[in-house]
Design a protein around this motif. Structure first.
Motif, PDB file in Angstrom:
ATOM      1  N   LEU A 170      14.953 -27.510 -18.030  1.00  0.00           N
ATOM      2  CA  LEU A 170      16.053 -27.625 -17.262  1.00  0.00           C
ATOM      3  C   LEU A 170      17.309 -28.364 -18.182  1.00  0.00           C
ATOM      4  O   LEU A 170      18.401 -28.027 -17.917  1.00  0.00           O
ATOM      5  CB  LEU A 170      15.675 -28.383 -16.083  1.00  0.00           C
ATOM      6  N   LEU A 171      17.017 -29.272 -18.972  1.00  0.00           N
ATOM      7  CA  LEU A 171      17.918 -29.846 -19.949  1.00  0.00           C
ATOM      8  C   LEU A 171      18.555 -28.746 -20.876  1.00  0.00           C
ATOM      9  O   LEU A 171      19.896 -29.136 -21.462  1.00  0.00           O
ATOM     10  CB  LEU A 171      17.361 -31.084 -20.789  1.00  0.00           C
ATOM     11  N   TYR A 172      17.663 -27.733 -21.462  1.00  0.00           N
ATOM     12  CA  TYR A 172      18.443 -26.653 -22.108  1.00  0.00           C
ATOM     13  C   TYR A 172      19.044 -25.616 -21.284  1.00  0.00           C
ATOM     14  O   TYR A 172      19.852 -24.902 -21.955  1.00  0.00           O
ATOM     15  CB  TYR A 172      17.139 -25.789 -22.610  1.00  0.00           C
ATOM     16  N   LEU A 173      19.044 -25.627 -20.012  1.00  0.00           N
ATOM     17  CA  LEU A 173      19.798 -24.514 -19.524  1.00  0.00           C
ATOM     18  C   LEU A 173      21.360 -24.464 -19.727  1.00  0.00           C
ATOM     19  O   LEU A 173      21.937 -23.296 -19.652  1.00  0.00           O
ATOM     20  CB  LEU A 173      19.550 -24.714 -17.769  1.00  0.00           C
ATOM     21  N   PRO A 174      22.102 -25.633 -19.740  1.00  0.00           N
ATOM     22  CA  PRO A 174      23.684 -25.477 -19.828  1.00  0.00           C
ATOM     23  C   PRO A 174      23.856 -24.770 -21.139  1.00  0.00           C
ATOM     24  O   PRO A 174      24.956 -24.189 -21.235  1.00  0.00           O
ATOM     25  CB  PRO A 174      23.759 -26.876 -20.020  1.00  0.00           C
ATOM     26  N   PHE A 175      22.839 -24.735 -22.209  1.00  0.00           N
ATOM     27  CA  PHE A 175      23.108 -24.134 -23.712  1.00  0.00           C
ATOM     28  C   PHE A 175      22.906 -22.692 -23.007  1.00  0.00           C
ATOM     29  O   PHE A 175      23.764 -21.930 -23.936  1.00  0.00           O
ATOM     30  CB  PHE A 175      22.375 -24.485 -24.419  1.00  0.00           C
ATOM     31  N   PHE A 176      21.935 -22.363 -22.276  1.00  0.00           N
ATOM     32  CA  PHE A 176      21.752 -20.930 -22.122  1.00  0.00           C
ATOM     33  C   PHE A 176      23.046 -20.265 -21.280  1.00  0.00           C
ATOM     34  O   PHE A 176      23.577 -19.304 -21.462  1.00  0.00           O
ATOM     35  CB  PHE A 176      20.378 -20.706 -21.254  1.00  0.00           C
ATOM     36  N   LEU A 177      23.664 -21.102 -20.663  1.00  0.00           N
ATOM     37  CA  LEU A 177      24.663 -20.499 -19.573  1.00  0.00           C
ATOM     38  C   LEU A 177      26.032 -20.596 -20.368  1.00  0.00           C
ATOM     39  O   LEU A 177      26.854 -19.663 -20.308  1.00  0.00           O
ATOM     40  CB  LEU A 177      25.001 -21.667 -18.559  1.00  0.00           C
ATOM     41  N   ARG A 178      26.034 -21.477 -21.224  1.00  0.00           N
ATOM     42  CA  ARG A 178      27.266 -21.407 -22.438  1.00  0.00           C
ATOM     43  C   ARG A 178      27.278 -20.203 -23.333  1.00  0.00           C
ATOM     44  O   ARG A 178      28.357 -19.608 -23.486  1.00  0.00           O
ATOM     45  CB  ARG A 178      27.427 -22.559 -23.148  1.00  0.00           C
ATOM     46  N   TYR A 179      25.966 -19.926 -23.710  1.00  0.00           N
ATOM     47  CA  TYR A 179      25.827 -18.999 -24.781  1.00  0.00           C
ATOM     48  C   TYR A 179      25.137 -17.690 -24.279  1.00  0.00           C
ATOM     49  O   TYR A 179      24.288 -17.089 -25.068  1.00  0.00           O
ATOM     50  CB  TYR A 179      25.351 -19.501 -26.163  1.00  0.00           C
ATOM     51  N   CYS A 180      25.125 -17.427 -23.077  1.00  0.00           N
ATOM     52  CA  CYS A 180      24.571 -16.314 -22.449  1.00  0.00           C
ATOM     53  C   CYS A 180      24.982 -14.807 -23.217  1.00  0.00           C
ATOM     54  O   CYS A 180      26.050 -14.839 -23.374  1.00  0.00           O
ATOM     55  CB  CYS A 180      24.631 -16.404 -20.865  1.00  0.00           C
TER      56      CYS A 180
END
Length: 625
Positions: A170-180
């Motif tokens: 869950l803490l890694y999710l923002p990185f996925f959303l930023r670099y999707c």
């Protein structure tokens, strides 16, 4: 008596003065000029060591065994030599752009001999102090029961790992959303192009990774979605793998140290909030999955030497073999790492049978499991890949450093026979080497449009040996400049390298990348503004690869010095990883090549602590001097 006390105090003062002076000389030499802060820091460390040294009754240059003394002496000499070599490596910024006039080796002088002697003596004394102090402190910990000496229970609950992995994910999710749909590099596109049929299947970038991407794209297609969704699915899968590895590692560390599992949440917070770790979870290189497999292999080796787990369990051995197979299939150098590890395990099994080492019953079973995985890998990469029409890796990939050595001779107009000169001219016109050769990156040469790769293996090693015999110093300089980031801790620019991800030139940052790559790149956090990149940008510091290498080396020697050589076995895969790069690195340094060792540092800590606290009989200290 008063005269003796005064003499002892005088000796203590003289020793302190010499050690402080040596530390200042070392810091000044390594940095190239006098720097107040690190010099003061080194002096404080030396004085603090002396205080505890005298308080605990330690002796100068004393070791628990002759083997320990010899190992520490050799390591002191090698490390000091490395510092001398590093002090003479000059590079530009960025390092990979430097030619023969920008990246070079400065000439040596008599001052280097003096510095080498001073640093060798200082490092040897520090090692002797470290060995003795660790022995005294571990004895205190052992007697006081600071840590549970059984290292806690061997079983780790799946639920505990799952909860921690979920938090990290869950803490890694923002990185996925930023670099999707994930950080997409040139290596990623190579696999993607093969899947789309634009290029033939090639093992230049491991086919196993390409097949994983193909499976995800296929699943997305069955759900009525395009290739971009398949790439996103692969990224989510990789995030889950990385988060699970860190979740397991967090609980494993506290379990093996014998402390409360509540402390594992500190590691969860570190791994989950680390930008460096989070970016790896969404970086579509083969390195994150390779690193997960290698770190878990190391934890299983650590369990074996610590006597944890039931190694008669077929499931455990199958898991070990599967992880080893992942190591071999996900990076081309993984095969050599596992081959050397198999030899080490076989030797350990024989020594165990002969009673020459402390009992290590799992060694034989681990060797058999690894051997079966090795054979399976050879079958997959041989007949299976051939049936699939996979193009083997280019010969130049395994000859990067030797080719760089030969190119440096040509670029510097070194001594060559007529046959050597003709061969080098066939590879690339001789007058082009000065322009094309880059001392710290082989790619501009091997991918140059005028480079004749087909001619490469026509007597390559014969000409290499011939040119080596004529130009040994140039060959060594070429090796230094091609690998120094992995072993020289005192070269400017060879530190944390925060440009790790930017060096891969991610397509996510290119405006028209979708048209050329066929993948849609989205910033799903764009509504939050550009300030998001301050927190989750692509610049991320890490511990330098050279520092990690020497931490591994000093840890191994510390264990050997205490008569705990078998506890150094779990460190071997990481050291072998470095060994493959010392032989065939394509670039002076790139953190992604050794990120497995960075991720595995908590395992190193556990192995060292458990090794020093082991209840095996300890050799008597033989004080000298």
């Amino acid at each position: 008596m008063d005269a003796l006390i005064r003499q002892l105090k005088l000796l203590d003062v003289a020793r302190a003065v010499l050690l402080v002076a040596a530390s200042i000389v070392t810091v000044t030499y390594c940095s190239g000029s006098f720097d107040l802060f690190p010099s003061v820091l080194a002096c404080v460390a030396i004085i603090a060591s002396l205080v505890y040294f005298n308080k605990m009754g330690c002796g100068d240059f004393a070791f628990p065994s002759l083997v320990g003394r010899v190992c520490c002496l050799v390591l002191s000499l090698v490390f000091s030599l490395v510092l001398v070599l590093g002090a003479h490596i000059v590079v530009t910024e960025p390092v990979i752009a430097g030619g023969i006039c920008e990246n070079y080796i400065e000439s040596y002088s008599a001052l280097d001999i003096v510095a080498f002697c001073v640093m060798s003596a200082l490092v040897f004394w520090v090692l002797s102090a470290l060995v003795q102090l660790s022995s005294r402190l571990c004895c205190c910990s052992y007697s006081e029961g600071t840590l549970r000496m059984d290292g806690g229970g061997s079983s780790i609950r799946v639920l505990s790992v799952t909860v921690r992995a979920l938090v990290i994910f869950l803490l890694y999710l923002p990185f996925f959303l930023r670099y999707c749909p994930g950080l997409f590099f040139g290596d990623t596109f190579s696999s993607f192009a093969q899947i789309m049929g634009w290029n033939p299947l090639s093992n230049h970038h491991p086919v196993a990774f390409t097949m994983m991407m193909a499976a995800c794209i296929k699943i997305a297609g069955l759900m009525g979605m395009g290739p971009s969704a398949g790439v996103a699915l692969l990224t989510v899968f990789q995030m889950a793998c990385v988060a699970s590895m860190f979740g397991y590692l967090s609980i494993w560390v506290t379990s093996r140290l014998g402390v409360s599992s509540r402390w594992s949440w500190l590691l969860v917070a570190f791994f989950g909030l680390s930008r460096y770790c989070a970016l790896y979870s969404v970086a579509l290189w083969k390195d994150p999955l390779f690193s997960c497999c290698l770190v878990l292999v190391v934890t299983m080796l650590a369990d074996a030497v610590m006597g944890k787990g039931s190694w008669s369990s077929v499931l455990r051995l199958l898991v070990f073999g599967a992880l080893a197979l992942g190591v071999m299939l996900l990076r081309n150098n993984g095969l050599y790492i596992c081959a050397a590890l198999f030899v080490a395990l076989a030797i350990a099994a024989v020594l165990n049978r002969l009673g020459r080492i402390a009992p290590m019953e799992p060694a034989l079973r681990l060797a058999v499991s690894l051997g079966l995985a090795f054979v399976t890998c050879l079958v997959i990469t041989g007949p299976v890949y051939s049936a699939m029409g996979v193009v083997p890796s280019e010969a130049v990939e395994s000859a990067g450093i030797p080719l760089a050595q030969m190119a440096r001779v040509a670029a510097l107009d070194g001594d060559m026979s007529e046959s050597d000169r003709s061969y080098m001219n066939e590879l690339l016109p001789l007058d082009r080497y000065k322009e094309v050769y880059r001392p710290s990156l082989i790619d501009p040469l091997k991918w140059n449009e005028d480079f004749n790769a087909e001619h490469l293996m026509d007597g390559f090693w014969t000409h290499w040996a011939s040119m080596l015999s004529r130009n040994p110093s140039i060959f060594f300089e070429a090796w230094e400049l091609q690998t120094f980031g992995f072993w020289a801790p005192n070269v400017k620019g060879a530190d944390g390298l925060p440009e790790n991800y930017l060096m891969g030139a991610p397509y996510n940052l290119v405006a028209d990348a979708e048209a050329s790559a066929g993948v849609a790149f989205r910033n799903l956090l764009a509504p939050l503004g550009d300030s998001v990149d301050v927190v989750i940008g692509l610049s991320a510091w890490s511990i330098s690869g050279a520092a990690v290498f020497w931490l591994l080396m000093f840890s191994a020697v510390l264990l050997v010095s205490h008569g705990r050589a078998r506890f150094a076995l779990p460190l071997l895969p990481f050291l072998l990883l470095y060994g493959t790069l010392f032989i065939a690195s394509p670039i002076w340094y790139w953190p992604r090549y050794i990120v497995a060792a960075q991720f595995g540092l908590p395992v190193v800590l556990v192995v060292v602590v458990r090794g020093l606290l082991s209840s095996e009989s300890r050799p008597k200290t033989d004080v000298v001097g």
